[in-house]
Write an enzyme that holds these catalytic residues in place. Structure first.
Site, PDB file in Angstrom:
ATOM      1  N   ASP A  76      -4.850   1.514  -0.379  1.00 13.88           N
ATOM      2  CA  ASP A  76      -4.403   2.644   0.398  1.00 13.88           C
ATOM      3  C   ASP A  76      -5.592   2.618   1.386  1.00 13.88           C
ATOM      4  O   ASP A  76      -6.883   2.196   0.848  1.00 13.88           O
ATOM      5  CB  ASP A  76      -4.218   3.809   0.012  1.00 13.88           C
ATOM      6  CG  ASP A  76      -3.676   4.837   0.674  1.00 13.88           C
ATOM      7  OD1 ASP A  76      -2.371   5.177   0.317  1.00 13.88           O
ATOM      8  OD2 ASP A  76      -3.909   5.259   1.874  1.00 13.88           O
ATOM      9  N   ASP A 125       5.427   5.382   5.062  1.00  8.40           N
ATOM     10  CA  ASP A 125       5.756   5.723   6.181  1.00  8.40           C
ATOM     11  C   ASP A 125       6.806   4.880   6.715  1.00  8.40           C
ATOM     12  O   ASP A 125       6.644   3.443   6.673  1.00  8.40           O
ATOM     13  CB  ASP A 125       4.687   5.552   7.328  1.00  8.40           C
ATOM     14  CG  ASP A 125       3.492   6.443   6.689  1.00  8.40           C
ATOM     15  OD1 ASP A 125       3.505   7.385   6.157  1.00  8.40           O
ATOM     16  OD2 ASP A 125       2.162   6.067   6.820  1.00  8.40           O
ATOM     17  N   GLU A 202       6.522  12.424  -3.213  1.00  6.47           N
ATOM     18  CA  GLU A 202       7.865  12.394  -4.254  1.00  6.47           C
ATOM     19  C   GLU A 202       8.187  13.970  -4.267  1.00  6.47           C
ATOM     20  O   GLU A 202       9.304  14.283  -4.235  1.00  6.47           O
ATOM     21  CB  GLU A 202       7.773  11.536  -5.345  1.00  6.47           C
ATOM     22  CG  GLU A 202       9.114  11.326  -6.232  1.00  6.47           C
ATOM     23  CD  GLU A 202       9.279  10.314  -6.879  1.00  6.47           C
ATOM     24  OE1 GLU A 202       8.150   9.799  -7.360  1.00  6.47           O
ATOM     25  OE2 GLU A 202      10.249   9.909  -7.758  1.00  6.47           O
TER      26      GLU A 202
HETATM   27  C1  LIG Z   1       3.834   8.940   2.822  1.00  7.50           C
HETATM   28  S1  LIG Z   1       2.187   8.438   1.929  1.00  7.50           S
HETATM   29  C2  LIG Z   1       2.768   8.167   0.502  1.00  7.50           C
HETATM   30  C3  LIG Z   1       1.467   7.997  -0.378  1.00  7.50           C
HETATM   31  C4  LIG Z   1       1.916   8.086  -1.974  1.00  7.50           C
HETATM   32  N1  LIG Z   1       2.539   6.753  -2.341  1.00  7.50           N
HETATM   33  C5  LIG Z   1       2.856   8.994  -2.578  1.00  7.50           C
HETATM   34  O1  LIG Z   1       4.022   8.688  -2.710  1.00  7.50           O
HETATM   35  O2  LIG Z   1       2.419  10.160  -2.687  1.00  7.50           O
HETATM   36  C6  LIG Z   1       2.038   6.781   2.868  1.00  7.50           C
HETATM   37  C7  LIG Z   1       0.584   6.501   2.259  1.00  7.50           C
HETATM   38  O3  LIG Z   1       0.235   4.930   2.777  1.00  7.50           O
HETATM   39  C8  LIG Z   1      -0.853   5.003   3.271  1.00  7.50           C
HETATM   40  N2  LIG Z   1      -0.871   3.827   4.651  1.00  7.50           N
HETATM   41  C9  LIG Z   1      -0.188   3.941   5.481  1.00  7.50           C
HETATM   42  N3  LIG Z   1      -0.325   2.858   6.580  1.00  7.50           N
HETATM   43  C10 LIG Z   1      -1.427   2.146   5.580  1.00  7.50           C
HETATM   44  C11 LIG Z   1      -1.925   0.789   5.850  1.00  7.50           C
HETATM   45  N4  LIG Z   1      -1.662   0.370   6.878  1.00  7.50           N
HETATM   46  N5  LIG Z   1      -2.720   0.512   4.853  1.00  7.50           N
HETATM   47  C12 LIG Z   1      -3.077   1.214   3.734  1.00  7.50           C
HETATM   48  N6  LIG Z   1      -2.437   2.215   3.590  1.00  7.50           N
HETATM   49  C13 LIG Z   1      -1.580   2.819   4.449  1.00  7.50           C
HETATM   50  C14 LIG Z   1      -1.217   6.319   3.746  1.00  7.50           C
HETATM   51  O4  LIG Z   1      -2.706   6.288   3.968  1.00  7.50           O
HETATM   52  C15 LIG Z   1      -0.495   7.112   2.863  1.00  7.50           C
HETATM   53  O5  LIG Z   1      -1.458   7.306   1.757  1.00  7.50           O
END
Ligand SMILES: C[S@@+](CC[C@H](N)C(=O)[O-])C[C@H]1O[C@@H](n2cnc3c(N)ncnc32)[C@H](O)[C@@H]1O
Length: 215
Positions: A76, A125, A202
């Site tokens: 992340d 996302d 979630e």
């Molecule tokens: C909606 S959150 C989900 C976090 C976790 N998986 C959860 O379900 O609680 C999306 C995660 O993807 C990470 N993220 C988005 N784009 C990213 C990228 N290009 N590289 C690394 N992490 C990324 C964000 O920092 C965030 O923590």
């Protein structure tokens, strides 16, 4: 930046399970751990499983506890979220879970061909406006194909009807075999000890009574 965040970042610098490299290094030469995760960190030949966009790393840590004979790496960009998972790894003395703080955009520079056995994508996302950033788009699927061993598995858990439908279509377009596909995981009877691990996001979606999808 808040004091609390700075404290977490400073603590992460001292944690052996957390890997952070300057973007310039990864961009120019690739991640120094690429191709060497097992040899240089885990010190075994166990299968490597990734959690991409891991946030607090509920899957990396949860699976790491359940399956000591597999190695887990949460990736992340956000350090403060990752700290939560890394702290649990340190406190539980887990030697099979690591975190890599960087952008998944560089995924081909993070892991070598055939280095990975499984990928979990947990509540990413949906990137409705940017197809190149979608973690189940053609670009990323090709990267996964490259770094996964034969028979490798990609798991997607999502709340997004858009990303779910899109991924379903991409999977068909690419003739990828599907083992499980449900648009309502918790009503499907499929949720087991693994699929019932709940991430931070979630839990929020479940509180809003959204149906969660798994593919
Ligand atoms: C909606 S959150 C989900 C976090 C976790 N998986 C959860 O379900 O609680 C999306 C995660 O993807 C990470 N993220 C988005 N784009 C990213 C990228 N290009 N590289 C690394 N992490 C990324 C964000 O920092 C965030 O923590």
């Amino acid at each position: 930046m808040g004091k609390n965040k700075l404290k977490k970042f400073a603590e992460m610098e001292t944690m052996n399970c957390v890997f952070q490299f300057p973007f310039a290094v990864i961009k120019e030469n690739g991640c120094p751990m690429r191709g060497h995760w097992n040899e240089n960190y885990f010190h075994n030949d166990n299968p490597i499983v990734l959690e991409l966009g891991c946030g607090k790393g509920e899957y990396a840590v949860g699976l790491g506890k359940r399956f000591p004979d597999k190695n887990y790496i949460g990736v992340d960009i956000k350090g403060a979220r990752m700290w939560t998972g890394a702290k649990q790894v340190v406190e539980a003395g887990l030697t099979n879970v690591a975190f890599l703080r960087t952008s998944i955009e560089f995924i081909d520079r993070l892991f070598a061909p055939d280095e990975v056995s499984e990928v979990w994508i947990t509540f990413p996302d949906p990137q409705m406006k940017n197809v190149n950033k979608r973690l189940t788009g053609t670009r990323f699927l090709n990267n996964y194909r490259n770094m996964l061993k034969d028979g490798g598995i990609v798991h997607l858990k999502t709340d997004s009807p858009f990303l779910y439908t899109y991924t379903d279509a991409m999977v068909k377009l690419n003739n990828l075999p599907v083992e499980v596909n449900t648009s309502n995981l918790y009503n499907s009877g499929l949720a087991d000890d693994i699929l019932e691990i709940k991430t931070h996001y979630e839990k929020q979606w479940l509180e809003r009574c959204l149906s969660l999808k798994y593919l």
